[in-house]
Design a protein around this motif. Structure first.
Motif, PDB file in Angstrom:
ATOM      1  N   TYR A  31       0.528  -1.063   0.499  1.00  0.00           N
ATOM      2  CA  TYR A  31       0.025   0.189   0.300  1.00  0.00           C
ATOM      3  C   TYR A  31       0.659   1.350   0.075  1.00  0.00           C
ATOM      4  CZ  TYR A  31      -4.078  -2.803   0.472  1.00  0.00           C
ATOM      5  OH  TYR A  31      -4.562  -4.227   0.672  1.00  0.00           O
ATOM      6  N   ASP A  32       2.042   0.588   0.607  1.00  0.00           N
ATOM      7  CA  ASP A  32       2.964   2.468   0.908  1.00  0.00           C
ATOM      8  C   ASP A  32       3.972   2.601  -0.389  1.00  0.00           C
ATOM      9  OD1 ASP A  32       4.577   1.117   2.320  1.00  0.00           O
ATOM     10  OD2 ASP A  32       4.490   2.472   3.578  1.00  0.00           O
ATOM     11  N   CYS A  79      -7.296  -0.932   9.574  1.00  0.00           N
ATOM     12  CA  CYS A  79      -7.792  -0.304   9.533  1.00  0.00           C
ATOM     13  C   CYS A  79      -9.135   0.119   9.679  1.00  0.00           C
ATOM     14  CB  CYS A  79      -7.762   0.448   7.662  1.00  0.00           C
ATOM     15  SG  CYS A  79      -8.521   1.645   7.284  1.00  0.00           S
ATOM     16  N   ASP A 117     -15.509   5.097   6.672  1.00  0.00           N
ATOM     17  CA  ASP A 117     -13.725   4.242   5.694  1.00  0.00           C
ATOM     18  C   ASP A 117     -14.603   3.446   6.035  1.00  0.00           C
ATOM     19  OD1 ASP A 117     -12.914   6.967   4.732  1.00  0.00           O
ATOM     20  OD2 ASP A 117     -11.199   6.912   6.953  1.00  0.00           O
ATOM     21  N   ASP A 124      -7.398   4.847  -4.625  1.00  0.00           N
ATOM     22  CA  ASP A 124      -7.071   5.839  -3.461  1.00  0.00           C
ATOM     23  C   ASP A 124      -7.420   6.371  -2.419  1.00  0.00           C
ATOM     24  OD1 ASP A 124      -5.236   5.847  -5.636  1.00  0.00           O
ATOM     25  OD2 ASP A 124      -6.598   7.928  -6.975  1.00  0.00           O
ATOM     26  N   ALA A 125      -9.131   5.703  -2.184  1.00  0.00           N
ATOM     27  CA  ALA A 125     -10.150   5.953  -1.635  1.00  0.00           C
ATOM     28  C   ALA A 125      -9.961   4.802  -0.223  1.00  0.00           C
ATOM     29  CB  ALA A 125     -11.272   5.763  -1.389  1.00  0.00           C
ATOM     30  N   VAL A 144      -6.420   3.892   0.442  1.00  0.00           N
ATOM     31  CA  VAL A 144      -5.510   4.245   0.559  1.00  0.00           C
ATOM     32  C   VAL A 144      -5.080   5.518   1.650  1.00  0.00           C
ATOM     33  CG1 VAL A 144      -3.122   5.239  -0.103  1.00  0.00           C
ATOM     34  CG2 VAL A 144      -3.693   3.011  -1.622  1.00  0.00           C
ATOM     35  N   ALA A 145      -6.157   5.975   0.987  1.00  0.00           N
ATOM     36  CA  ALA A 145      -6.289   7.022   1.947  1.00  0.00           C
ATOM     37  C   ALA A 145      -7.299   7.335   3.241  1.00  0.00           C
ATOM     38  CB  ALA A 145      -8.019   8.234   1.456  1.00  0.00           C
ATOM     39  N   ALA A 146      -7.776   6.183   3.382  1.00  0.00           N
ATOM     40  CA  ALA A 146      -7.926   5.356   4.651  1.00  0.00           C
ATOM     41  C   ALA A 146      -7.800   5.340   5.418  1.00  0.00           C
ATOM     42  CB  ALA A 146      -9.531   4.459   4.478  1.00  0.00           C
ATOM     43  N   ALA A 165      -4.666   5.617   5.603  1.00  0.00           N
ATOM     44  CA  ALA A 165      -3.709   6.384   6.140  1.00  0.00           C
ATOM     45  C   ALA A 165      -3.998   7.634   7.384  1.00  0.00           C
ATOM     46  CB  ALA A 165      -2.967   7.916   5.226  1.00  0.00           C
ATOM     47  N   ARG A 166      -5.612   7.329   6.536  1.00  0.00           N
ATOM     48  CA  ARG A 166      -5.959   8.179   8.145  1.00  0.00           C
ATOM     49  C   ARG A 166      -6.580   7.473   9.722  1.00  0.00           C
ATOM     50  NH1 ARG A 166      -9.352  10.373   4.205  1.00  0.00           N
ATOM     51  NH2 ARG A 166     -10.535   8.309   3.708  1.00  0.00           N
TER      52      ARG A 166
END
Length: 325
Positions: free
Chosen positions: A219-220, A246, A254, A271-272, A274-276, A278-279
């Motif tokens: 994921y990163d 997550c 999320d 993208d959504a 990966v953003a979740a 990260a949060r």
């Protein structure tokens, strides 16, 4: 530190392993030769034989004892067989930056050549002429199969817990590292309980650290560097630790995004997701657990005498969690 520098203390032993692998891949069936050479020559790190050889040297095995090279080659063939079968089950198209064998030759050929590698590995085990070695290898291969089936059961299941995930990676990844390290000591020191336990513990924690780092990189990481597409696990509907953490810590929106992505597979929502991730700090959490496992692997080395080989094993544990591929 690059992997080549860590491998350097056992470079000659690794050359012997490569020679055995090339020899034992030979078959009078042309397709086995073609596919086997392709997958073995795919640029892998040869981690499992390297770890076993470093452990054997750290435990004081003699340079003229060629059983450890045979052990290392056996480990690599078993691992390669699992990769062939994994790529078929996962319908993978890319591994290590190249087309997978099943993408080129088809699923049937990949499964059958994987079977050939498994059976060739068992022939090599017999040559070691040690019932304890045969017993542990047999149990290990069975545990790997259990891990593969458990992972299959988890596909597209957003309710997989961290405990269930841990059971999968224990069997699917850690067990072969653990067996390789234990057997590296067993061959020369079957009665040395302290070193046997230390070797097994090192291999187990190292294997977990590598798998956790791999799951974070999915994921990163950088696709060109890691040799596969970002989000491959998500595309296959696999709930690895970043997704599991997550799901357990995200808000309702999320959680809904991640749940749908796991249930449906694909990369449409990458993208959504990966953003979740990260949060919720899920990559940080996964890497922190990987670092803890690496630390435990290094602690296990205290049972071994100081040597360049023990030093390399410690550096390998650090590499496991610090790498970008």
């Amino acid at each position: 530190m690059e992997i080549a520098a860590i491998r350097n203390p056992v470079a000659d032993d690794m050359s012997a392993v490569d020679g055995i692998i090339q020899d034992r891949l030979q078959s009078d069936v042309a397709l086995i030769n073609q596919l086997g050479q392709y997958i073995i020559g795919g640029g892998g790190k040869r981690l499992r034989p390297m770890v076993a050889l470093l452990m054997a040297r750290a435990a004081g095995h003699r340079a003229d004892d060629h059983r450890h090279a045979l052990l290392g080659a056996t480990l690599e063939l078993i691992h390669t067989a699992t990769l062939l079968h994994d790529d078929v089950v996962d319908e993978s198209a890319v591994r290590r930056g190249r087309d997978t064998a099943n993408q080129i030759w088809g699923n049937e050929a990949s499964v059958l050549v994987g079977d050939f590698l498994y059976t060739r590995a068992f022939e090599m085990m017999v040559e070691l002429d040690d019932m304890a070695v045969m017993s542990l290898f047999s149990r290990t291969t069975n545990r790997i199969a259990e891990g593969e089936v458990m992972q299959l059961m988890h596909v597209h299941d957003p309710d997989v817990t961290e405990a269930r995930y841990q059971q999968v990676i224990d069997r699917k990844t850690a067990v072969l590292f653990e067996a390789g390290c234990q057997l590296a000591v067993e061959i020369n020191h079957p009665a040395d309980t302290a070193r046997l336990q230390a070797a097994a513990a090192y291999g187990h924690h190292l294997g977990i650290a590598f798998q956790l780092a791999d799951d974070a990189l999915d994921y990163d990481g950088d696709a060109a560097t890691i040799g596969k597409n970002i989000g491959d696990d998500l595309a296959e509907g696999k709930p690895t630790l970043p997704l599991i953490h997550c799901m357990a810590n995200a808000g309702a929106d999320d959680r809904g995004i991640v749940r749908d992505a796991i249930e449906n597979g694909g990369r449409e929502d990458i993208d959504a997701v990966v953003a979740a991730i990260a949060r919720t700090g899920s990559i940080t959490y996964t890497r922190r657990l990987a670092e803890r496992e690496a630390d435990q692997a290094i602690e296990a080395l205290d049972a071994l005498e100081q040597s360049p080989f023990r030093t390399a094993l410690g550096r390998l544990a650090a590499f496991a969690v610090g790498r970008d591929y």
